[in-house]
Design a protein around this motif. Sequence first.
Motif, PDB file in Angstrom:
ATOM      1  N   ARG A  25      25.800  76.865  46.974  1.00 21.90           N
ATOM      2  CA  ARG A  25      26.499  75.642  47.367  1.00 21.90           C
ATOM      3  C   ARG A  25      27.992  75.692  47.069  1.00 21.90           C
ATOM      4  N   LEU A  26      28.413  76.609  46.233  1.00 20.04           N
ATOM      5  CA  LEU A  26      29.843  76.717  45.935  1.00 20.04           C
ATOM      6  C   LEU A  26      30.616  77.017  47.219  1.00 20.04           C
ATOM      7  N   GLU A  27      31.721  76.326  47.406  1.00 25.21           N
ATOM      8  CA  GLU A  27      32.519  76.502  48.618  1.00 25.21           C
ATOM      9  C   GLU A  27      33.832  77.201  48.296  1.00 25.21           C
ATOM     10  N   LEU A  28      34.238  78.059  49.214  1.00 27.23           N
ATOM     11  CA  LEU A  28      35.540  78.716  49.085  1.00 27.23           C
ATOM     12  C   LEU A  28      36.658  77.701  49.260  1.00 27.23           C
ATOM     13  N   ILE A  29      37.742  77.896  48.559  1.00 29.21           N
ATOM     14  CA  ILE A  29      38.907  77.015  48.696  1.00 29.21           C
ATOM     15  C   ILE A  29      39.660  77.385  49.969  1.00 29.21           C
ATOM     16  N   ASP A  30      39.963  76.373  50.761  1.00 24.99           N
ATOM     17  CA  ASP A  30      40.688  76.604  52.018  1.00 24.99           C
ATOM     18  C   ASP A  30      42.163  76.867  51.702  1.00 24.99           C
ATOM     19  N   ILE A  31      42.617  78.091  52.017  1.00 25.72           N
ATOM     20  CA  ILE A  31      44.007  78.474  51.756  1.00 25.72           C
ATOM     21  C   ILE A  31      44.644  78.887  53.085  1.00 25.72           C
ATOM     22  N   PRO A  32      45.602  78.116  53.602  1.00 28.07           N
ATOM     23  CA  PRO A  32      46.275  78.502  54.851  1.00 28.07           C
ATOM     24  C   PRO A  32      46.907  79.888  54.727  1.00 28.07           C
ATOM     25  N   GLU A  33      47.028  80.578  55.822  1.00 25.62           N
ATOM     26  CA  GLU A  33      47.538  81.947  55.815  1.00 25.62           C
ATOM     27  C   GLU A  33      48.951  82.027  55.256  1.00 25.62           C
ATOM     28  N   HIS A  34      49.771  81.052  55.616  1.00 25.51           N
ATOM     29  CA  HIS A  34      51.165  81.094  55.124  1.00 25.51           C
ATOM     30  C   HIS A  34      51.228  80.886  53.616  1.00 25.51           C
ATOM     31  N   ARG A  35      50.237  80.161  53.056  1.00 21.26           N
ATOM     32  CA  ARG A  35      50.207  79.951  51.610  1.00 21.26           C
ATOM     33  C   ARG A  35      49.734  81.205  50.880  1.00 21.26           C
ATOM     34  N   SER A  36      48.785  81.877  51.452  1.00 26.86           N
ATOM     35  CA  SER A  36      48.251  83.080  50.798  1.00 26.86           C
ATOM     36  C   SER A  36      49.278  84.203  50.735  1.00 26.86           C
ATOM     37  N   LYS A  37      50.296  84.129  51.580  1.00 31.67           N
ATOM     38  CA  LYS A  37      51.343  85.154  51.570  1.00 31.67           C
ATOM     39  C   LYS A  37      52.390  84.908  50.476  1.00 31.67           C
ATOM     40  N   ASP A  38      52.264  83.774  49.799  1.00 36.33           N
ATOM     41  CA  ASP A  38      53.199  83.440  48.723  1.00 36.33           C
ATOM     42  C   ASP A  38      52.389  83.146  47.446  1.00 36.33           C
ATOM     43  N   PRO A  39      51.829  84.181  46.815  1.00 34.66           N
ATOM     44  CA  PRO A  39      50.884  83.971  45.700  1.00 34.66           C
ATOM     45  C   PRO A  39      51.490  83.317  44.466  1.00 34.66           C
ATOM     46  N   THR A  40      52.798  83.396  44.284  1.00 37.80           N
ATOM     47  CA  THR A  40      53.420  82.815  43.090  1.00 37.80           C
ATOM     48  C   THR A  40      53.846  81.364  43.288  1.00 37.80           C
ATOM     49  N   SER A  41      53.532  80.800  44.448  1.00 36.64           N
ATOM     50  CA  SER A  41      53.904  79.406  44.723  1.00 36.64           C
ATOM     51  C   SER A  41      52.979  78.458  43.952  1.00 36.64           C
ATOM     52  N   PRO A  42      53.525  77.375  43.369  1.00 38.91           N
ATOM     53  CA  PRO A  42      52.672  76.399  42.664  1.00 38.91           C
ATOM     54  C   PRO A  42      51.701  75.719  43.629  1.00 38.91           C
ATOM     55  N   CYS A  43      50.541  75.333  43.132  1.00 42.72           N
ATOM     56  CA  CYS A  43      49.538  74.666  43.955  1.00 42.72           C
ATOM     57  C   CYS A  43      49.897  73.194  44.165  1.00 42.72           C
TER      58      CYS A  43
END
Length: 370
Positions: A25-43
Amino acid sequence: RFCGVEIQQADDFTTRVTCEKTSRRLELIDIPEHRSKDPTSPCTADEQEALRSVTGGLMWITRSCRPGIAYGTSVLQSAVNKPLVEDLLYANKIVSMVHSTATLGLVYRPGGVCWLTRDTIESGIKICIAAVSDASHGSEDEWLDEWQEREPFRSQGAKVLFIADTAILDQDEGAVHLVSFASTTLKRVVSSTMKAESYQLTEVVEGADLMRAALADCHGSLDHNDWETSASQWCISQWSTDCRSCADTLKKPVNKGIDKRLGIELASLRQYLWRRRGEPAPDKRLLEELPPMSERTDVCRWIDTTVMAADCLTKLMKEDFLQGIIESNIWNSAQTASAKAIKVRKAEGSHRRKQERRDAEVASDDDQVC
């Protein structure tokens, strides 16, 4: 099934504890592609809330039946207060791993570990505590509430407690039942691997003492006014560490060349290791040798990293070795032939490099003389 935990007992009384449905039942967190390209960005606030939800689910699954994901869950717990996008990616990695291994859990087979019953109590105690300690050095972050920041250079400690057949005291292989585990960040920043291993071993030994006291109390053998001494008489606790320096130092009568803080930890451990059954602590006089095996309450041994049951609780790695122990209820701690060969090659390489440096220094001195 109770609170997301499935408990099944087979016809041969083998018991399995899993969280299969909860894991799926655990769901993956939806991460837009442009966000995943900036891993050091605050959530964002929504991303942080999603991470909290996933971390909470992983915490329940971990404490219920999945020691192999304890490290990943611990990392997320430290990150959830001020997460970055890279933490979301890490969480998705853990969730994907849990999805692919949802059927794994704890297994308890009959026959290997001789639990005391009315029928077997007359034959004597045939179980001991197998306490496994491991630590990684300086590679973790810890959230500090007072600073509202994540502090680096923390060490990760792992604890695995088995109830084991006493055969494990005399040989490399023995039957075990997993009863407790943890993967936590050490509170102190330490400057060496030996310090991390020693501090964690102290925590593990204290946990093993409490487990031993609980078992003694269940069998009416605990003196509540002097529980440590009476519990230590009931059964032996065997400590296992892959830090040879720590294991060897604990067996020496005198510890020299060690700083005060580490020396205090080692002195505390030696009091357990050097005491005799029925005694609260070793004689105040300097002890020159360990008590005979028949009189010991605790023993410490070194094991190779390749057979370290708690290794996957200190770093992100496959849990195959630990899960194999849980599935079979057998732990073989003998150093493998391949591990021995690797150590020999490393020692030969180190000796060769030292000799090359000496030869280079000699040649340099000769050139200066000429």
